[in-house]
Structure formats: structure tokens, C-alpha cells
Design an enzyme around this catalytic site. Structure first.
Site, PDB file in Angstrom:
ATOM      1  N   MET A   1       0.811  -1.216   0.000  1.00 44.44           N
ATOM      2  CA  MET A   1       0.000   0.000   0.000  1.00 44.44           C
ATOM      3  C   MET A   1       0.843   1.264   0.000  1.00 44.44           C
ATOM      4  O   MET A   1       0.656   2.147   0.849  1.00 44.44           O
ATOM      5  CB  MET A   1      -0.944  -0.019   1.208  1.00 44.44           C
ATOM      6  CG  MET A   1      -1.849  -1.215   1.250  1.00 44.44           C
ATOM      7  SD  MET A   1      -2.881  -1.365  -0.219  1.00 44.44           S
ATOM      8  CE  MET A   1      -3.978  -2.681   0.299  1.00 44.44           C
TER       9      MET A   1
ATOM     10  N   HIS B   1      -4.566  -5.700  -8.549  1.00 42.99           N
ATOM     11  CA  HIS B   1      -5.486  -4.634  -8.160  1.00 42.99           C
ATOM     12  C   HIS B   1      -6.912  -5.197  -8.157  1.00 42.99           C
ATOM     13  O   HIS B   1      -7.309  -5.881  -9.111  1.00 42.99           O
ATOM     14  CB  HIS B   1      -5.372  -3.449  -9.133  1.00 42.99           C
ATOM     15  CG  HIS B   1      -6.258  -2.316  -8.734  1.00 42.99           C
ATOM     16  ND1 HIS B   1      -5.919  -1.442  -7.716  1.00 42.99           N
ATOM     17  CD2 HIS B   1      -7.477  -1.945  -9.165  1.00 42.99           C
ATOM     18  CE1 HIS B   1      -6.898  -0.585  -7.560  1.00 42.99           C
ATOM     19  NE2 HIS B   1      -7.857  -0.864  -8.423  1.00 42.99           N
TER      20      HIS B   1
ATOM     21  N   GLU C   1      -8.489 -12.743  -7.573  1.00 43.49           N
ATOM     22  CA  GLU C   1      -7.099 -12.426  -7.212  1.00 43.49           C
ATOM     23  C   GLU C   1      -6.249 -13.661  -6.926  1.00 43.49           C
ATOM     24  O   GLU C   1      -5.150 -13.811  -7.463  1.00 43.49           O
ATOM     25  CB  GLU C   1      -7.067 -11.516  -5.982  1.00 43.49           C
ATOM     26  CG  GLU C   1      -7.686 -10.155  -6.229  1.00 43.49           C
ATOM     27  CD  GLU C   1      -7.535  -9.237  -5.034  1.00 43.49           C
ATOM     28  OE1 GLU C   1      -6.407  -9.034  -4.567  1.00 43.49           O
ATOM     29  OE2 GLU C   1      -8.559  -8.719  -4.560  1.00 43.49           O
TER      30      GLU C   1
HETATM   31  C1  GAR Z   1      -5.981  -7.113  -2.118  1.00 42.14           C
HETATM   32  O1  GAR Z   1      -7.351  -7.086  -2.382  1.00 42.14           O
HETATM   33  C2  GAR Z   1      -5.210  -6.373  -3.194  1.00 42.14           C
HETATM   34  O2  GAR Z   1      -5.739  -6.560  -4.478  1.00 42.14           O
HETATM   35  C3  GAR Z   1      -5.389  -4.960  -2.754  1.00 42.14           C
HETATM   36  O3  GAR Z   1      -5.271  -5.011  -1.345  1.00 42.14           O
HETATM   37  C4  GAR Z   1      -5.666  -6.296  -0.868  1.00 42.14           C
HETATM   38  C5  GAR Z   1      -4.537  -6.894  -0.052  1.00 42.14           C
HETATM   39  O4  GAR Z   1      -4.927  -8.081   0.586  1.00 42.14           O
HETATM   40  N1  GAR Z   1      -4.442  -4.099  -3.374  1.00 42.14           N
HETATM   41  C6  GAR Z   1      -4.709  -2.837  -3.731  1.00 42.14           C
HETATM   42  O5  GAR Z   1      -5.751  -2.289  -3.512  1.00 42.14           O
HETATM   43  C7  GAR Z   1      -3.564  -2.127  -4.449  1.00 42.14           C
HETATM   44  N2  GAR Z   1      -4.032  -0.919  -5.047  1.00 42.14           N
HETATM   45  P1  GAR Z   1      -3.883  -9.164   1.083  1.00 42.14           P
HETATM   46  O6  GAR Z   1      -2.851  -8.454   1.964  1.00 42.14           O
HETATM   47  O7  GAR Z   1      -4.703 -10.117   1.886  1.00 42.14           O
HETATM   48  O8  GAR Z   1      -3.246  -9.816  -0.111  1.00 42.14           O
END
Ligand code: GAR
Length: 201
Positions: free
Chosen positions: A90, A109, A180
């Protein structure tokens, strides 16, 4: 075998999907390092449980974006990393960092780019905006990372339907499960396999 670093900030379910895919879907690359910009990220525990080396790089301690990126590059280069995967990382990276690894950085994303993406669109916020807009289909995108936030070349996308009664949390979970966690290991394999075939750096 390509050496993969996964950059994380939070829970790390996408990291877990990559770990679980090693040896099956993900055959041409191996996760050799996990780097977090948050010392409390549960993703670090997932890495440790899988026996993967970890590092923590804190922007606050280093004092500037430039120093933060320099440290990241040092660690990645010391570890001879071929491919960098942003999995819920992030923080935005500048052209200085992205230009150092052209077509070597992947990001996942949680929307169908170019919808609900760019600066400020991360995590739950993306799903809140999709529901607020009223789209009927959303999904996930894996793309190469360049200097434009969420603006690099698209590698893979998968659509997910929005259902009656969805909350941002329910939708986030469905997008993760249906898109994802499936798409990211597949895309990582495609990129690693292509590099292996080309044989170059
Ligand atoms: C996921 O949904 C990923 O796609 C998103 O944050 C989450 C992380 O979850 N990423 C973004 O929004 C990037 N712009 P995780 O730590 O459980 O993988």
C-alpha cells in the site's frame, strides 16, 4: 528458476496464494524474499511459516521516499531478485524505482482497470466505490507496474459479479476468492516462464 520477491503491507492472503501455488501453478519461479513496509503485517508471519526470508523497510525511519526506495532496491538487488510482486503493497513507487525494474514488477489490483484505480484506490475503498457507482461486474487485474499508479500494461483480468446485498467486505472476499488468488499465481508463472524462455535479464 526465477527469484521472486513479494512486497506486502497487510494480511497477505495474496502472498499465501502465491506460496500455496509454488510447485503446482507457479513452477518457473520461487519466492525467496518477502518485504513489508509495515512491521506488524500478518503477511510476515505467513512468510516465516513458509520458511521464506523477510525484511521490513520503514519509510518513517528512513526519512524520505527516496531513501525508502533506495533501501528497497538495495535489498532486492542483494537478493538477486528477478521479479517483484506487489501483493497488497500500500505505497506508491516513483519512476526512479519502477524504471529500475522495467516489466519486472507485477501488481494485483481488486477491480477491472481502468475502473476504480489510480491514486487513493486501494483495499476496501475500491469495493466501496464499485458498490457506490452501481456496477454489476467488477473483478481483478494483474498488471506490470510503471510510474503511473495502476497504469502499466495489463497481464490478466478476471470478472466477478456483484450480487444483491453485497457489502464492501463481502465483495472484497468474493473478488479475492474468485479472481485475485487464482489470477496472481497464474500471471506470476506466465511472466517467470517467459523470462526463463528468453534466458536473459
Ligand atoms: C488485495 O485485495 C489487493 O488486491 C489490494 O489489497 C488487498 C490486499 O490483501 N491491493 C490494492 O488495492 C492495491 N491498489 P492481502 O494483503 O490479503 O493480499
Amino acid at each position: 528458476m526465477r527469484r521472486i520477491a513479494v512486497l506486502v503491507s497487510g494480511g497477505g492472503t495474496n502472498l499465501q496464494a502465491l506460496i500455496d501455488a509454488q510447485g503446482s501453478v507457479l513452477k518457473s519461479g520461487k519466492i525467496t524474499l518477502v518485504v513489508s513496509n509495515n512491521a506488524g503485517a500478518y503477511a510476515l508471519e505467513r512468510a516465516k511459516n513458509a520458511g521464506i526470508d523477510t525484511a521490513v523497510v520503514l519509510k518513517k525511519e528512513l526519512g524520505s521516499q527516496e531513501a525508502f526506495e533506495t533501501k528497497l532496491m538495495e535489498i532486492l538487488d542483494e537478493n538477486k531478485i528477478d521479479i517483484i510482486i506487489l501483493a497488497g503493497f500500500m505505497t506508491i513507487l516513483t519512476a526512479r524505482f519502477t524504471g529500475h525494474y522495467p516489466k519486472r514488477i507485477l501488481n494485483v489490483h481488486p477491480s477491472l482497470i481502468p475502473a476504480f484505480c489510480g491514486e487513493g484506490f486501494y483495499g476496501l475503498r475500491v469495493h466501496e466505490e464499485a458498490l457506490r457507482y452501481g456496477v454489476k461486474v467488477t473483478g481483478a487485474t494483474v498488471h506490470f507496474v510503471n510510474e503511473i499508479p495502476d497504469g502499466g500494461e495489463i497481464i490478466a483480468q478476471k470478472a466477478v459479479y456483484i450480487e444483491d446485498g453485497d457489502t464492501p467486505e463481502i465483495l472484497q472476499r468474493r473478488v479475492m476468492e474468485q479472481a485475485e488468488w487464482v489470477l496472481l499465481p497464474q500471471a506470476a508463472e506466465t511472466v517467470c516462464a517467459t523470462l526463463v524462455t528468453l534466458g536473459g535479464n
